[in-house]
Scaffold this motif. Structure first.
Motif, PDB file in Angstrom:
ATOM      1  N   THR A 198       0.829  -1.211   0.000  1.00 42.94           N
ATOM      2  CA  THR A 198       0.000   0.000   0.000  1.00 42.94           C
ATOM      3  C   THR A 198       0.858   1.253   0.000  1.00 42.94           C
ATOM      4  OG1 THR A 198      -1.796  -1.163   1.148  1.00 42.94           O
ATOM      5  CG2 THR A 198      -1.819   1.244   1.234  1.00 42.94           C
ATOM      6  N   LEU A 199       1.946   1.225   0.761  1.00 47.45           N
ATOM      7  CA  LEU A 199       2.852   2.380   0.767  1.00 47.45           C
ATOM      8  C   LEU A 199       3.509   2.578  -0.600  1.00 47.45           C
ATOM      9  CD1 LEU A 199       4.576   1.955   4.254  1.00 47.45           C
ATOM     10  CD2 LEU A 199       2.889   3.687   3.593  1.00 47.45           C
ATOM     11  N   LEU A 200       3.945   1.474  -1.229  1.00 44.14           N
ATOM     12  CA  LEU A 200       4.527   1.567  -2.567  1.00 44.14           C
ATOM     13  C   LEU A 200       3.515   2.101  -3.559  1.00 44.14           C
ATOM     14  CD1 LEU A 200       6.763   0.967  -4.660  1.00 44.14           C
ATOM     15  CD2 LEU A 200       5.858  -1.369  -4.810  1.00 44.14           C
ATOM     16  N   TRP A 201       2.292   1.621  -3.482  1.00 47.34           N
ATOM     17  CA  TRP A 201       1.190   2.050  -4.359  1.00 47.34           C
ATOM     18  C   TRP A 201       0.949   3.548  -4.236  1.00 47.34           C
ATOM     19  CZ3 TRP A 201      -4.030   2.878  -2.243  1.00 47.34           C
ATOM     20  CH2 TRP A 201      -5.033   2.961  -3.203  1.00 47.34           C
ATOM     21  N   LEU A 202       0.886   4.045  -2.994  1.00 51.19           N
ATOM     22  CA  LEU A 202       0.659   5.477  -2.777  1.00 51.19           C
ATOM     23  C   LEU A 202       1.830   6.303  -3.305  1.00 51.19           C
ATOM     24  CD1 LEU A 202      -0.849   5.370   0.830  1.00 51.19           C
ATOM     25  CD2 LEU A 202      -2.050   6.070  -1.261  1.00 51.19           C
ATOM     26  N   LEU A 203       3.049   5.840  -3.013  1.00 55.38           N
ATOM     27  CA  LEU A 203       4.236   6.561  -3.473  1.00 55.38           C
ATOM     28  C   LEU A 203       4.299   6.607  -4.995  1.00 55.38           C
ATOM     29  CD1 LEU A 203       6.948   7.929  -2.857  1.00 55.38           C
ATOM     30  CD2 LEU A 203       7.997   5.659  -2.822  1.00 55.38           C
ATOM     31  N   ALA A 204       3.989   5.481  -5.650  1.00 53.34           N
ATOM     32  CA  ALA A 204       4.052   5.433  -7.107  1.00 53.34           C
ATOM     33  C   ALA A 204       3.019   6.354  -7.736  1.00 53.34           C
ATOM     34  CB  ALA A 204       3.840   3.996  -7.580  1.00 53.34           C
ATOM     35  N   MET A 205       1.817   6.363  -7.174  1.00 51.81           N
ATOM     36  CA  MET A 205       0.784   7.252  -7.723  1.00 51.81           C
ATOM     37  C   MET A 205       1.164   8.716  -7.541  1.00 51.81           C
ATOM     38  SD  MET A 205      -2.855   5.412  -6.827  1.00 51.81           S
ATOM     39  CE  MET A 205      -2.446   5.242  -5.077  1.00 51.81           C
ATOM     40  N   TYR A 206       1.643   9.057  -6.355  1.00 48.46           N
ATOM     41  CA  TYR A 206       2.068  10.435  -6.102  1.00 48.46           C
ATOM     42  C   TYR A 206       3.264  10.793  -6.984  1.00 48.46           C
ATOM     43  CZ  TYR A 206       3.485  14.669  -3.679  1.00 48.46           C
ATOM     44  OH  TYR A 206       3.827  15.977  -3.389  1.00 48.46           O
ATOM     45  N   GLY A 207       4.158   9.828  -7.173  1.00 49.78           N
ATOM     46  CA  GLY A 207       5.380  10.065  -7.938  1.00 49.78           C
ATOM     47  C   GLY A 207       5.152  10.363  -9.411  1.00 49.78           C
ATOM     48  N   HIS A 208       3.956  10.059  -9.941  1.00 50.68           N
ATOM     49  CA  HIS A 208       3.685  10.375 -11.346  1.00 50.68           C
ATOM     50  C   HIS A 208       3.849  11.866 -11.632  1.00 50.68           C
ATOM     51  CE1 HIS A 208       2.151   6.304 -11.700  1.00 50.68           C
ATOM     52  NE2 HIS A 208       1.977   6.475 -12.989  1.00 50.68           N
ATOM     53  N   ARG A 209       3.582  12.691 -10.640  1.00 48.71           N
ATOM     54  CA  ARG A 209       3.677  14.145 -10.873  1.00 48.71           C
ATOM     55  C   ARG A 209       5.116  14.566 -11.115  1.00 48.71           C
ATOM     56  NH1 ARG A 209       0.738  16.709  -6.138  1.00 48.71           N
ATOM     57  NH2 ARG A 209      -0.563  14.897  -6.564  1.00 48.71           N
ATOM     58  N   TRP A 210       6.077  13.764 -10.650  1.00 49.12           N
ATOM     59  CA  TRP A 210       7.478  14.077 -10.918  1.00 49.12           C
ATOM     60  C   TRP A 210       7.803  13.944 -12.404  1.00 49.12           C
ATOM     61  CZ3 TRP A 210       8.851  10.232  -6.491  1.00 49.12           C
ATOM     62  CH2 TRP A 210       8.491  10.802  -5.260  1.00 49.12           C
ATOM     63  N   PHE A 211       6.942  13.228 -13.136  1.00 51.19           N
ATOM     64  CA  PHE A 211       7.107  13.067 -14.589  1.00 51.19           C
ATOM     65  C   PHE A 211       6.076  13.884 -15.356  1.00 51.19           C
ATOM     66  CE2 PHE A 211       8.692   9.260 -12.488  1.00 51.19           C
ATOM     67  CZ  PHE A 211       9.954   9.146 -13.038  1.00 51.19           C
ATOM     68  N   GLY A 212       5.451  14.834 -14.667  1.00 50.78           N
ATOM     69  CA  GLY A 212       4.490  15.719 -15.307  1.00 50.78           C
ATOM     70  C   GLY A 212       3.107  15.119 -15.490  1.00 50.78           C
ATOM     71  N   ILE A 213       2.826  13.996 -14.806  1.00 51.48           N
ATOM     72  CA  ILE A 213       1.520  13.345 -14.919  1.00 51.48           C
ATOM     73  C   ILE A 213       0.771  13.566 -13.609  1.00 51.48           C
ATOM     74  CG2 ILE A 213       0.299  11.172 -15.315  1.00 51.48           C
ATOM     75  CD1 ILE A 213       2.884  10.174 -16.692  1.00 51.48           C
ATOM     76  N   MET A 214      -0.232  14.405 -13.638  1.00 51.39           N
ATOM     77  CA  MET A 214      -0.963  14.745 -12.422  1.00 51.39           C
ATOM     78  C   MET A 214      -2.206  13.865 -12.294  1.00 51.39           C
ATOM     79  SD  MET A 214       1.094  17.042 -11.406  1.00 51.39           S
ATOM     80  CE  MET A 214       0.216  17.752 -10.010  1.00 51.39           C
ATOM     81  N   GLY A 215      -2.623  13.644 -11.070  1.00 53.46           N
ATOM     82  CA  GLY A 215      -3.885  12.956 -10.836  1.00 53.46           C
ATOM     83  C   GLY A 215      -3.893  11.490 -11.169  1.00 53.46           C
ATOM     84  N   ALA A 216      -2.812  10.765 -10.884  1.00 54.82           N
ATOM     85  CA  ALA A 216      -2.796   9.320 -11.133  1.00 54.82           C
ATOM     86  C   ALA A 216      -3.414   8.596  -9.950  1.00 54.82           C
ATOM     87  CB  ALA A 216      -1.362   8.840 -11.348  1.00 54.82           C
TER      88      ALA A 216
END
Length: 221
Positions: free
Chosen positions: A197-215
């Motif tokens: 669950t922690l990895l899942w949350l981090l990965a979704m939040y981390g999308h914004r680091w690649f310019g992808i918001m709202g994953a």
């Protein structure tokens, strides 16, 4: 797109060749340490080639509309894949340093009671999710290659482990399933649930680091 197809075939094909028909002769020639180095180098080079080719392909038209219901399905699948992946890092009999016979004697626990290939299913679900939410030609090729490598590679690994480990692996196969939940419902365990669950949350939040918001859940939060 042609370059991407060639790169994807090279990425998957070299994995299969080096893991199966070419493994024994390469180990005899190079030794185990340098074989692992060569395997890793080829894998990294072909992966980088595939990603560069993917980035060069124009986006193209989406094959289907992607709305909130599909995003919700994809988000749940990605959570499940993350749980499987994290759980696979502990006591995985497919790892070289884990004794399959001992694992088979104990019986499957955690994510291994769900599937004996939790890492590969986690990776495959990652690929499936990205096809669902971005159904574009280049994504079909890139993520299709990842899915094939994970799921076909798992089946091939079973055959190789049976030849190498004999009854130890056959015993493990007899008590586990290839497909998730094929032997009934099982809980993945606290470590997999929390870590996944922690990895899942981090990965979704981390999308914004690649310019992808709202994953994922951040689409609605």
């Amino acid at each position: 797109m042609t370059t991407l197809l060639i790169a994807a075939i090279a990425f998957v094909g070299t994995h299969f060749l080096m893991s199966h028909p070419l493994r024994a002769p390469m180990v005899r020639l190079l030794g185990n340490f340098f074989f692992l180095g060569a395997y890793s180098a080829v894998s990294i080079v072909t992966l980088i080639w595939m990603i560069q080719a993917y980035n060069a392909v124009p986006p193209g038209e989406a094959a289907w509309a992607v709305g909130d219901p599909l995003w919700a399905v994809a988000t749940v699948l990605m959570w499940f894949g993350s749980v499987l992946f994290v759980g696979s890092l502990l006591g995985n009999p497919a790892f070289p340093y884990v004794i399959a016979g001992e694992a088979g004697a104990r019986g499957p626990k955690g994510v291994f009671a769900i599937t004996r290939h939790p890492m590969m299913w986690g990776i495959a679900l990652w690929g499936i999710v990205h096809i669902l939410i971005a159904p574009r030609p280049a994504n079909f090729v890139l993520n299709g290659a990842i899915i094939i490598l994970a799921l076909v590679g798992s089946a091939l690994q079973d055959g190789k482990k049976k030849r190498l480990l004999g009854e130890a692996w056959r015993g493990w196969v007899a008590r586990t399933s290839y497909f998730p939940f094929a032997r009934g419902f099982a809980m993945p365990g606290a470590t997999a649930l929390i870590g996944g669950t922690l990895l899942w949350l981090l990965a979704m939040y981390g999308h914004r680091w690649f310019g992808i918001m709202g994953a994922g859940v951040f689409r609605w939060v």
